[in-house]
Each structure stands twice: as C-alpha cells, then as structure tokens.
Design a protein around this motif. Sequence first.
Motif, mmCIF file in Angstrom:
data_model
loop_
_atom_site.group_PDB
_atom_site.id
_atom_site.type_symbol
_atom_site.label_atom_id
_atom_site.label_comp_id
_atom_site.label_asym_id
_atom_site.label_seq_id
_atom_site.Cartn_x
_atom_site.Cartn_y
_atom_site.Cartn_z
ATOM 1 N N LEU A 61 12.059 1.016 -5.090
ATOM 2 C CA LEU A 61 11.573 2.320 -4.646
ATOM 3 C C LEU A 61 10.073 2.463 -4.893
ATOM 4 C CD1 LEU A 61 14.489 4.577 -5.955
ATOM 5 C CD2 LEU A 61 13.991 4.027 -3.573
ATOM 6 N N GLY A 62 9.625 1.999 -6.053
ATOM 7 C CA GLY A 62 8.203 2.080 -6.364
ATOM 8 C C GLY A 62 7.370 1.214 -5.442
ATOM 9 N N LEU A 63 7.860 0.012 -5.132
ATOM 10 C CA LEU A 63 7.134 -0.876 -4.221
ATOM 11 C C LEU A 63 7.051 -0.269 -2.828
ATOM 12 C CD1 LEU A 63 5.773 -3.575 -3.591
ATOM 13 C CD2 LEU A 63 8.059 -4.561 -3.229
ATOM 14 N N THR A 64 8.145 0.332 -2.378
ATOM 15 C CA THR A 64 8.145 0.979 -1.068
ATOM 16 C C THR A 64 7.137 2.119 -1.020
ATOM 17 O OG1 THR A 64 10.468 0.416 -0.693
ATOM 18 C CG2 THR A 64 9.560 2.237 0.591
ATOM 19 N N ALA A 65 7.139 2.953 -2.058
ATOM 20 C CA ALA A 65 6.202 4.075 -2.102
ATOM 21 C C ALA A 65 4.758 3.588 -2.150
ATOM 22 C CB ALA A 65 6.508 4.954 -3.314
ATOM 23 N N PHE A 66 4.496 2.555 -2.964
ATOM 24 C CA PHE A 66 3.133 2.025 -3.081
ATOM 25 C C PHE A 66 2.656 1.450 -1.754
ATOM 26 C CE2 PHE A 66 0.343 -1.641 -3.929
ATOM 27 C CZ PHE A 66 -0.717 -0.979 -4.537
ATOM 28 N N ALA A 67 3.497 0.620 -1.122
ATOM 29 C CA ALA A 67 3.112 0.010 0.154
ATOM 30 C C ALA A 67 2.897 1.080 1.222
ATOM 31 C CB ALA A 67 4.186 -0.979 0.601
ATOM 32 N N ALA A 68 3.744 2.096 1.239
ATOM 33 C CA ALA A 68 3.614 3.156 2.241
ATOM 34 C C ALA A 68 2.339 3.957 2.026
ATOM 35 C CB ALA A 68 4.838 4.071 2.186
ATOM 36 N N LEU A 69 2.017 4.277 0.784
ATOM 37 C CA LEU A 69 0.803 5.056 0.509
ATOM 38 C C LEU A 69 -0.460 4.278 0.849
ATOM 39 C CD1 LEU A 69 1.809 6.734 -2.883
ATOM 40 C CD2 LEU A 69 1.583 7.847 -0.649
ATOM 41 N N VAL A 70 -0.494 2.993 0.467
ATOM 42 C CA VAL A 70 -1.673 2.178 0.778
ATOM 43 C C VAL A 70 -1.813 1.987 2.287
ATOM 44 C CG1 VAL A 70 -2.746 -0.079 0.479
ATOM 45 C CG2 VAL A 70 -1.603 1.011 -1.449
ATOM 46 N N ALA A 71 -0.700 1.698 2.952
ATOM 47 C CA ALA A 71 -0.740 1.518 4.401
ATOM 48 C C ALA A 71 -1.172 2.808 5.097
ATOM 49 C CB ALA A 71 0.627 1.081 4.920
ATOM 50 N N THR A 72 -0.716 3.948 4.595
ATOM 51 C CA THR A 72 -1.110 5.228 5.180
ATOM 52 C C THR A 72 -2.601 5.483 4.994
ATOM 53 O OG1 THR A 72 1.099 6.144 4.787
ATOM 54 C CG2 THR A 72 -0.693 7.713 5.143
#
Length: 280
Positions: A61-72
């Motif tokens: 979950l943390g990796l998904t959130a991190f990748a999504a925030l950086v990509a955004t």
Amino acid sequence: MADVHIRQRATPFTYVLRGLVIVYLFMLVAWPVSLVATNTFANGFDALAGIFEDPDMRHALGLTAFAALVATAINTVFGVSVSLLLVRTEFPGKRLLSALLDLPLAISPIVVGLALVLVYGGRGGWFGPTLESAGFRVIFSTPGIIMATAFVALPLVIREVVPVLKEIGTEQEQAAYSLGANGWQTFWRITLPSIRWAVVYGVVLTLARSLGEFGAVKVVSGNILGQTRTATLAVEEKYLNFDTEGAYAIAFLLASVSVACIIVVSVLRSRAARPRKADS
C-alpha cells in the motif's frame, strides 16, 4: 440579452433511454463495486485489520501511494508545461505531438511495460546495462514502477488544462508583459490562477488513475513480495491464492480512494461554477 433556456418535453422514449442508462451503469459499475464492499465487510472489519497487520501488505500500500504521488507530481509539472507549449506557441509537428500525448490512452498498459523493459531492462535494454553499471536500477525496482505509472496517466492533466488555456486567451498575459512582468511573474500571478481548477481536476484524476494501475506495473516491477509488489498486484496474488477476503479488502481500499477522488472533483467543479452563475 438574457439567456433563454428552452426545455424540451420528455417523451416516452426519453424515459426509456434514461432507464437503459441507469440499468447499464448499475450493472457495469454500481453493482460490482457494491459487491466488493459487501464482501469486504462480510466478517466485520477483520479483512481490513488483517491487511494493515501484514507488513508486506502495508509495504504494498505504501509503495502504491508513493509511486502514485510521485507520478502525479511529475505529470502535473509536465502537463502544465506541455499545455502552455501547445496553446501558446506554434511550431512544426505540433499536431503530431498532440496526437502522441494521447498514446497512453490508446495502447495497452502491458505494451507500455514491455516497451520500458526493452529500453531500461538490465539484459538487452538500450540504457539498462549502462544505468545498472552506474548503480541505478530502473526495471524491477521503484523507478520503473513510477515511470510506468506516470506514462499511463500522462494525458490527464494536459487534457484538462489545454481547453481552459484556449478559453482564457492571452489578453491578461499580454497586459502583464506590457507592465514589465517577466515570464515567471506572469505565470504565477496571471496564468496559474486562471487555470488552477483545471490543474486540480487533472491532478485528482491522475492520482486516481495512478493508484489503480496494474498492467504496466506488473511487467516492470517483478512483483517481489515486500519489495516491488504494489497493492493492485497484491489483489491478484491474493485472489489467485484463494484469499478472497484479503483481495476484496485491498480492492475496497483502492476503490474507496478512487471514489473519493471523483467526489472531490465533483465538489470542486460545482464550487468553481458558482461564481459564473452569480455573474450571469
């Protein structure tokens, strides 16, 4: 002259069409999503508690959130910059560039992941061996996940900002230049406030799309438990291993964030439209 709104009388065909639309959306969207929520809470909060108690799932979950925030964040900066380039300048190949920006929406995410592997893969990739010899690994690591996530959500900010830039025109910007403002001052004080709602819409939609990415991430991540497994990949793994309760719980969390993003966009759109109604 006041605007005249003409309402057409509803016919039986109109009601039938509305009913078909409602049934279609219910069968395709509302019912399946509601079943995910129902199965998640079939035993109370045990499924969600089990997800948060598992360190590997917390990492996913943390990796998904991190990748999504950086990509955004990447797509926001890139999207606003490209939008200004497309609307405010003329150059050869402008139409081709605009068409290429829609490519992530037209091709399969699996193809995107494979293309990234061919370019940045450690074995046979164009840049992969050079990058890995310098100590920077892209494929089967977090940078590859971020790149894949950013690629699939690339056009969302651009397609929200471009129409607004065309609508507001350049009069205020030209006035700022004539008063001695430089490019950065004009952007921060004139352009950005004028497109802020479009940027917000694009950011929210990009975040929602990034959180749910599966195909491209599966190819480039390697799906290593506790290292490169994201939440969407965890849903598949749990479902295939007959841990349906855990799969439903993670899917519910992802769906909840996406629904929340849609609600935020709806609220922001309504608030942004209020001043225009008042002025009219």
